[in-house]
Design an enzyme around this catalytic site. Structure first.
Site, mmCIF file in Angstrom:
data_model
loop_
_atom_site.group_PDB
_atom_site.id
_atom_site.type_symbol
_atom_site.label_atom_id
_atom_site.label_comp_id
_atom_site.label_asym_id
_atom_site.label_seq_id
_atom_site.Cartn_x
_atom_site.Cartn_y
_atom_site.Cartn_z
ATOM 1 N N HIS A 157 0.836 -1.213 0.000
ATOM 2 C CA HIS A 157 0.000 0.000 0.000
ATOM 3 C C HIS A 157 0.869 1.260 0.000
ATOM 4 O O HIS A 157 0.438 2.312 0.468
ATOM 5 C CB HIS A 157 -0.951 0.038 1.210
ATOM 6 C CG HIS A 157 -1.681 -1.240 1.445
ATOM 7 N ND1 HIS A 157 -2.939 -1.493 0.937
ATOM 8 C CD2 HIS A 157 -1.326 -2.363 2.114
ATOM 9 C CE1 HIS A 157 -3.326 -2.709 1.290
ATOM 10 N NE2 HIS A 157 -2.359 -3.260 2.007
ATOM 11 N N SER A 278 14.458 21.363 -16.440
ATOM 12 C CA SER A 278 13.234 22.119 -16.652
ATOM 13 C C SER A 278 13.607 23.443 -17.296
ATOM 14 O O SER A 278 14.648 24.020 -16.989
ATOM 15 C CB SER A 278 12.545 22.359 -15.312
ATOM 16 O OG SER A 278 11.735 23.508 -15.377
ATOM 17 N N LYS A 284 15.713 21.752 -11.239
ATOM 18 C CA LYS A 284 15.077 20.463 -11.552
ATOM 19 C C LYS A 284 15.975 19.491 -12.320
ATOM 20 O O LYS A 284 16.722 19.877 -13.198
ATOM 21 C CB LYS A 284 13.806 20.680 -12.388
ATOM 22 C CG LYS A 284 12.664 21.306 -11.639
ATOM 23 C CD LYS A 284 12.123 20.456 -10.495
ATOM 24 C CE LYS A 284 11.348 19.255 -10.973
ATOM 25 N NZ LYS A 284 10.053 19.624 -11.529
ATOM 26 N N GLU A 291 9.318 8.259 -16.845
ATOM 27 C CA GLU A 291 7.986 8.849 -17.027
ATOM 28 C C GLU A 291 7.436 8.545 -18.417
ATOM 29 O O GLU A 291 6.270 8.193 -18.593
ATOM 30 C CB GLU A 291 8.050 10.365 -16.839
ATOM 31 C CG GLU A 291 8.237 10.792 -15.402
ATOM 32 C CD GLU A 291 8.362 12.299 -15.299
ATOM 33 O OE1 GLU A 291 7.418 12.917 -14.797
ATOM 34 O OE2 GLU A 291 9.383 12.856 -15.737
#
Ligand code: ARG
Length: 461
Positions: A157, A278, A284, A291
């Site tokens: 979980h 970024s 970043k 992804e």
């Protein structure tokens, strides 16, 4: 007169818009090599059977080889008016050789020809995918060896559950990719069936030898029913399904890498060369590869749905609908191959933050199950032990402490069975070492799993 091989019964030329709409050449031109190799085998078989003369076969084979090199050197013109790769090659051959080329299409149809081409193509692709999956497995086993005894939190979980070895976690993916490989291997049995000679749908009147064609092309079986051969695409759907399951595994691995590279987890660092920045936030460093792989999983599922829906309720035998099998197939092949390739490059460029991973085992009551096991092993039924420990957890939580931070006296309040050996019992190492059940996370078990994997990969010598 138009250049189309089927124009005999037509009085008018095809409307340009229809040519564009019905053409698949810019999709199926990637089957050129398989189409030519298939045609060469067909040609040789026709000559062996005395259906065409040997010298005619020789001329056509040379002609086909020339077309192959024309295509490969970029001097081959594609146009919508010639529909697909099969018609392009036949028409180029007729242009180059004249009359004799018109014999190539004896005893076959584009319906069995396209089925042959896709099967040849998918045999090749499946082997490439299997090889890439093996590469990835090697990398995973290598990482498991490097980090063999490093501990980390195991989750259920997405909550800290029990400590495990990082190598055990990595070997879980080894198993997933192993099953993926098996699925592609198994699919190959059904791809490896030679359909040529089924002709349009009913077989042919010529005395062909389909087994000879199969032998020449390296197929282990010949399809048994001509109608089935030209009208089913289940072998494509199986491939798309194996690819979807494989991408599902990739998306899980990707999700973990994304989470683990966040500051919240800080478990891994993906090297600069495999991350991107970024355009607005200078600090970043983004895990774009995992992804994108996670994102691309969606289109691979979509391609499976497209193929299933395409084939749903299609009456026998060939229907033009089936030309739509190639865009989803090729898209899935390209996507899967690209994901495999980039992961093979990226995985060795991940550094695991061993300290951070280990420190995640120190909090979050990750040893609660083991305290219950401790009590159970000292005679308390497990259910009662579970509830005793639940109360101890609530008590510790109240005091912002972990179970192992409680004093022996405090612990004894919950059960007189607790003795001072409990603290050694609750260490992360102790917890892991006791999980000796087959397939468990104890170091000897993981070592066995790694040895078995090295054997499977032929790396044990
Ligand atoms: N381009 C077609 C396909 O991919 C080849 C078979 C065409 N057959 C036909 N009868 N029009 O399915």
């Amino acid at each position: 007169m138009s250049e189309k091989p089927w124009d005999g019964r037509f009085q008018e030329g095809t409307d340009k818009a229809v040519e564009v709409f019905t053409s698949s050449i810019f999709v199926d031109k990637r089957l050129y090599k398989h189409d030519i190799i298939g045609s060469i085998a067909h040609c040789r078989m026709l000559a062996k059977q005395g259906i065409i003369r040997e010298d005619e076969a020789d001329t056509m084979v040379r002609g086909l080889e020339k077309i192959k090199s024309d295509i490969e050197s970029g001097c081959f013109e594609y146009k919508d008016s010639l529909e697909d790769i099969h018609m392009h090659i036949e028409s180029a051959l007729t242009h180059d050789l004249g009359e004799v080329a018109k014999k190539l299409h004896t005893a076959r149809s584009r319906n069995d020809q396209v089925a042959l081409d896709i099967r040849m193509y998918l045999k090749e692709v499946s082997l490439d995918v299997i090889q890439a999956l093996t590469e990835l497995q090697k990398i995973l086993v290598g990482l498991a060896q490097t980090y063999q005894d490093r501990v980390m939190a195991g989750y259920t979980h997405l909550q800290r559950a029990q400590p495990v070895l990082l190598s055990h976690h990595l070997m879980a993916y080894y198993e997933m990719f192993k099953r993926d490989k098996e699925r592609f291997e198994d699919g190959l049995k059904r791809i490896d069936v030679m359909p040529l000679g089924s002709a349009a749908l009913a077989g042919t009147t010529y005395p062909i030898d389909r087994h000879d064609t199969a032998r020449q092309l390296g197929f282990s079986k010949v399809s048994a029913n001509s109608m089935d051969s030209v009208s089913d695409r289940d072998f494509i759907i199986e491939f798309l399904s194996a690819a979807s399951i494989c991408m599902m595994h990739f998306s899980r691995l990707s999700e973990e890498l994304i989470l683990w590279s966040s500051s919240e987890f800080g478990f891994i660092v993906i090297s600069d060369a495999f991350t991107t920045g970024s355009s607005i936030m200078p600090q970043k460093k983004n895990p774009d590869i995992p992804e994108l792989v996670r994102g691309k999983t969606g289109r691979v599922y979509g391609n499976l749905m497209a193929a299933l829906t395409l084939m749903k309720s299609l009456p026998m035998a060939y229907n033009r609908d089936m030309q739509e099998d190639k865009p989803p197939l090729f898209d899935t092949v390209d996507t899967l191959v690209a994901c495999l390739d980039i992961y093979i490059r990226m995985m060795p460029n991940i550094t695991f933050n061993e300290k951070k991973m280990a420190s995640a085992t120190e909090t979050g009551f990750i040893n609660a199950t083991d305290l219950a096991d401790y009590l159970a092993s000292r005679g308390l039924p497990f259910r009662d032990a579970h509830s005793v420990v639940g109360r101890a957890v609530a008590f510790a939580l109240d005091r912002k402490k972990e179970l192992h931070d409680l004093s022996l006296d405090e612990l004894k309040e919950f059960s007189p069975l607790i003795k001072d050996d409990v603290f050694a019992y609750l260490t992360t190492q102790g917890i892991i070492d006791r999980r000796m059940s087959y397939g468990g996370t104890a170091s000897p078990c993981v070592r066995d799993a790694i040895s078995a994997a090295l054997k499977e990969l032929n790396l044990d010598g």
